[in-house]
Design an enzyme around this catalytic site. Structure first.
Site, PDB file in Angstrom:
ATOM      1  N   HIS A 179      55.442  16.947  99.326  1.00 20.35           N
ATOM      2  CA  HIS A 179      54.834  18.134  99.929  1.00 20.35           C
ATOM      3  C   HIS A 179      55.005  19.336  99.003  1.00 20.35           C
ATOM      4  O   HIS A 179      55.828  20.224  99.239  1.00 20.35           O
ATOM      5  CB  HIS A 179      55.436  18.410 101.307  1.00 20.35           C
ATOM      6  CG  HIS A 179      55.007  17.441 102.352  1.00 20.35           C
ATOM      7  ND1 HIS A 179      55.831  16.436 102.811  1.00 20.35           N
ATOM      8  CD2 HIS A 179      53.821  17.290 103.013  1.00 20.35           C
ATOM      9  CE1 HIS A 179      55.187  15.724 103.732  1.00 20.35           C
ATOM     10  NE2 HIS A 179      53.969  16.222 103.861  1.00 20.35           N
ATOM     11  N   ASN A 180      54.211  19.369  97.953  1.00 23.29           N
ATOM     12  CA  ASN A 180      54.268  20.442  96.972  1.00 23.29           C
ATOM     13  C   ASN A 180      52.851  20.925  96.671  1.00 23.29           C
ATOM     14  O   ASN A 180      51.883  20.511  97.310  1.00 23.29           O
ATOM     15  CB  ASN A 180      54.968  19.947  95.699  1.00 23.29           C
ATOM     16  CG  ASN A 180      54.391  18.633  95.192  1.00 23.29           C
ATOM     17  OD1 ASN A 180      53.172  18.444  95.168  1.00 23.29           O
ATOM     18  ND2 ASN A 180      55.263  17.709  94.800  1.00 23.29           N
ATOM     19  N   ALA A 181      52.718  21.812  95.683  1.00 23.81           N
ATOM     20  CA  ALA A 181      51.412  22.412  95.383  1.00 23.81           C
ATOM     21  C   ALA A 181      50.419  21.392  94.842  1.00 23.81           C
ATOM     22  O   ALA A 181      49.205  21.555  95.026  1.00 23.81           O
ATOM     23  CB  ALA A 181      51.589  23.557  94.387  1.00 23.81           C
ATOM     24  N   VAL A 182      50.906  20.332  94.183  1.00 17.81           N
ATOM     25  CA  VAL A 182      49.992  19.317  93.669  1.00 17.81           C
ATOM     26  C   VAL A 182      49.350  18.563  94.838  1.00 17.81           C
ATOM     27  O   VAL A 182      48.149  18.244  94.805  1.00 17.81           O
ATOM     28  CB  VAL A 182      50.720  18.344  92.723  1.00 17.81           C
ATOM     29  CG1 VAL A 182      49.741  17.347  92.117  1.00 17.81           C
ATOM     30  CG2 VAL A 182      51.435  19.113  91.611  1.00 17.81           C
ATOM     31  N   HIS A 183      50.136  18.271  95.874  1.00 14.34           N
ATOM     32  CA  HIS A 183      49.568  17.651  97.075  1.00 14.34           C
ATOM     33  C   HIS A 183      48.523  18.571  97.697  1.00 14.34           C
ATOM     34  O   HIS A 183      47.439  18.105  98.106  1.00 14.34           O
ATOM     35  CB  HIS A 183      50.676  17.356  98.081  1.00 14.34           C
ATOM     36  CG  HIS A 183      50.178  17.054  99.473  1.00 14.34           C
ATOM     37  ND1 HIS A 183      49.437  15.926  99.784  1.00 14.34           N
ATOM     38  CD2 HIS A 183      50.312  17.746 100.643  1.00 14.34           C
ATOM     39  CE1 HIS A 183      49.133  15.932 101.073  1.00 14.34           C
ATOM     40  NE2 HIS A 183      49.648  17.026 101.615  1.00 14.34           N
ATOM     41  N   HIS A 212      47.608  24.179 103.937  1.00 13.13           N
ATOM     42  CA  HIS A 212      47.935  23.400 105.128  1.00 13.13           C
ATOM     43  C   HIS A 212      49.397  22.968 105.183  1.00 13.13           C
ATOM     44  O   HIS A 212      49.910  22.654 106.262  1.00 13.13           O
ATOM     45  CB  HIS A 212      47.038  22.162 105.222  1.00 13.13           C
ATOM     46  CG  HIS A 212      47.462  21.045 104.330  1.00 13.13           C
ATOM     47  ND1 HIS A 212      47.250  21.042 102.964  1.00 13.13           N
ATOM     48  CD2 HIS A 212      48.102  19.881 104.609  1.00 13.13           C
ATOM     49  CE1 HIS A 212      47.742  19.933 102.455  1.00 13.13           C
ATOM     50  NE2 HIS A 212      48.261  19.207 103.419  1.00 13.13           N
ATOM     51  N   ASP A 269      44.088  15.127 104.295  1.00 13.65           N
ATOM     52  CA  ASP A 269      45.553  15.216 104.274  1.00 13.65           C
ATOM     53  C   ASP A 269      46.201  13.857 104.064  1.00 13.65           C
ATOM     54  O   ASP A 269      47.273  13.767 103.447  1.00 13.65           O
ATOM     55  CB  ASP A 269      46.038  15.843 105.587  1.00 13.65           C
ATOM     56  CG  ASP A 269      47.524  16.158 105.565  1.00 13.65           C
ATOM     57  OD1 ASP A 269      48.074  16.377 104.463  1.00 13.65           O
ATOM     58  OD2 ASP A 269      48.140  16.183 106.646  1.00 13.65           O
ATOM     59  N   GLN A 327      54.028   1.729 103.421  1.00 10.28           N
ATOM     60  CA  GLN A 327      52.607   1.993 103.185  1.00 10.28           C
ATOM     61  C   GLN A 327      51.705   1.048 103.974  1.00 10.28           C
ATOM     62  O   GLN A 327      50.669   1.466 104.505  1.00 10.28           O
ATOM     63  CB  GLN A 327      52.307   1.894 101.694  1.00 10.28           C
ATOM     64  CG  GLN A 327      52.851   3.059 100.892  1.00 10.28           C
ATOM     65  CD  GLN A 327      52.351   4.393 101.415  1.00 10.28           C
ATOM     66  OE1 GLN A 327      51.149   4.630 101.550  1.00 10.28           O
ATOM     67  NE2 GLN A 327      53.280   5.283 101.744  1.00 10.28           N
TER      68      GLN A 327
END
Length: 481
Positions: free
Chosen positions: A188-192, A228, A338, A389
């Site tokens: 959950h970072n800026a790349v995501h 988001h 998302d 997964q």
């Protein structure tokens, strides 16, 4: 004709300065830091935006949260507003002032010419491709993928000119958004956020949406995608609830993270004044609709949205000329964006799978360290990337994207379902394959190596072992079970 916008900011081919990126949110009012001096390095390492892991810093952070909720209220004079602005984010105000101070307006720096050069610019020409490699793009932009991508898309749609957005305010807003994502979160970072924004753009181009959405819908969709997960702490809602975190109390244990992401985004919009030129009613409507989109990403409400979507499709009563129906489709598009990682090509999907699983495991390590009940999927000794997964695809992703394909029966929808089927089979194959063991290895060593290989993160970061030292500390108000 390509429009070249200009503003006095740092070039995109250089990273954001350390004095900007090193800050982590709210200013501390404790005795160990000075309002006008440099913050205590120990507090910088403990503070994580509005999600603080330093119990001595909670009063300042709580004030910031409460003030941000009402920071748009009108006041009798401008002086109180100015004082509130500095109270909320003095360091951010100070650094942004330094950033722009002394740069003459008549000699602006070009963004789209000199700074959008080389391979990054070539990638932006294919930003609508589903196999867009956001990891490569982030490297080519020196870690500024979210800023660069979002600005490019807003400009490409002509939204900057259409909504008369001030370029300095827009750029400052995007820098602050990227800054408020936690770079030390594996997932959950800026790349995501940049990846979700790129996926959202792909969905906005689908015929069912492209021919119906208004410019306001597109603006909200892109901004919601970019913000988001703003200020995500790297732990989930049940963790915040069971540790009695003040955000859980503030939002009454309901969509805690999503409410925080929304309010943080609204805080930045108001702090930068990006929409300050719009009528007050329009500003409030934009903020409300932005919140409605972000709140739709709450995974605990997945079945509610999916059931409603399925009912619309069964009854064939979705009317894209109706504002409420368009907004609902935008919500579903953001939900798909998302969690679209299983639908990406294997090389990209695998990286995201390993990153999100490592974030789960880091939370489990914290819970073990503090003798809390370990959350489902967060025990690195009991789970693997593959089984997590496969379960996620089976019970969450496949039902959602099957319905999305009913709504948008396009080449992209079929491509996504195809990738997900292949990725699920690939994880199943990896689950069945024994880990390679050298002939010299002893049986006990081989067993240990197999376990480590199943949980090692792909980015080369060192996984925290249970009971060991973690980079994250327990939030305030936590209790040991």
């Amino acid at each position: 004709m390509e429009v070249c916008y200009q503003l006095p900011v740092l070039p995109l081919d250089r990273p954001v300065p350390k004095h900007v990126l090193s800050r982590r949110g709210a200013i501390s009012f404790s005795s160990s830091s000075s309002l006008f001096g440099a913050p205590d390095p120990r507090q910088l390492s403990q503070r994580r935006g509005a999600i603080s892991y330093d119990s001595s810093d909670q009063t300042a952070l709580y004030i910031r949260m409460l003030a941000r909720l009402g920071c748009g209220s009108t006041s009798a004079s401008s002086d109180p507003e100015r004082r509130v602005h500095r109270l909320l984010s003095f360091q951010r105000y100070l650094h942004s002032s330094r950033l722009l101070r002394g740069v003459p307006q008549q000699i602006p720096l070009h963004i789209l010419d000199e700074d959008y050069t080389g391979q990054a610019r070539c990638m932006l020409e294919k930003v609508g491709n589903w196999n867009f490699d956001i990891f490569l793009f982030d490297r080519l932009t020196n870690g500024n993928s979210l800023i660069t991508l979002t600005f490019h898309l807003l400009n490409q749609y002509g939204l900057v000119e259409l909504f008369q957005l001030d370029m300095v305010k827009l750029w400052r807003f995007l820098v602050m958004v990227q800054e408020d994502y936690h770079s030390d979160n594996p997932y959950h970072n800026a790349v995501h956020a940049a990846d979700v924004t790129q996926a959202m753009y792909c969905y906005l181009r689908e015929p069912m949406l492209a021919k119906s959405l208004t410019s306001k819908d597109i603006l909200l969709g892109l901004l919601a995608a970019a913000t988001h997960d703003l200020d995500h702490p790297g732990v989930n809602q049940p963790f915040l609830i069971k540790t009695d975190h003040y955000l859980a109390t503030l939002y009454r244990n309901t969509s805690v993270l999503e409410n925080h992401h929304w309010k943080s985004a609204v805080g930045l919009l108001r702090e930068t004044g990006l929409f300050s030129h719009l009528p007050a009613e329009d500003r409030l409507n934009m903020e409300r609709d932005l919140g409605s989109l972000i709140l739709a990403t709450d995974i605990s409400r997945q079945n509610d949205y999916l059931s409603r979507f399925r009912l619309h499709l069964d009854q064939e009563n979705l009317c894209m000329s109706t504002a409420s129906h368009r907004h609902f489709v935008l919500q579903m598009a953001l939900k798909c964006a998302d969690i679209c990682n299983p639908c990406r090509p294997w090389e990209l999907s695998k990286q995201w799978s390993e990153k999100v699983t490592e974030e789960f495991f880091q939370q489990g390590d914290i819970e073990k360290k503090h003798k809390l009940e370990v959350s489902p999927l967060c025990d690195r000794e009991m789970n693997t990337v593959g089984n997590i997964q496969i379960g996620f695809m089976t019970y969450v992703a496949e039902p959602l994207f099957a319905e999305w394909a009913r709504f948008c029966d396009t080449r992209l929808s079929q491509t996504m379902l195809g990738h997900m089927g292949l990725n699920k089979a690939s994880w199943g194959g990896l689950q069945q394959e024994p880990a390679p063991v050298s002939e010299e290895a002893q049986p006990s060593t081989a067993c240990a190596d197999t376990g480590d290989a199943a949980t090692a993160p792909s980015d080369g970061s060192t996984a925290t072992t249970a009971g060991g030292t973690s980079s994250k500390e327990i939030p305030q108000g936590s209790r040991e079970s």
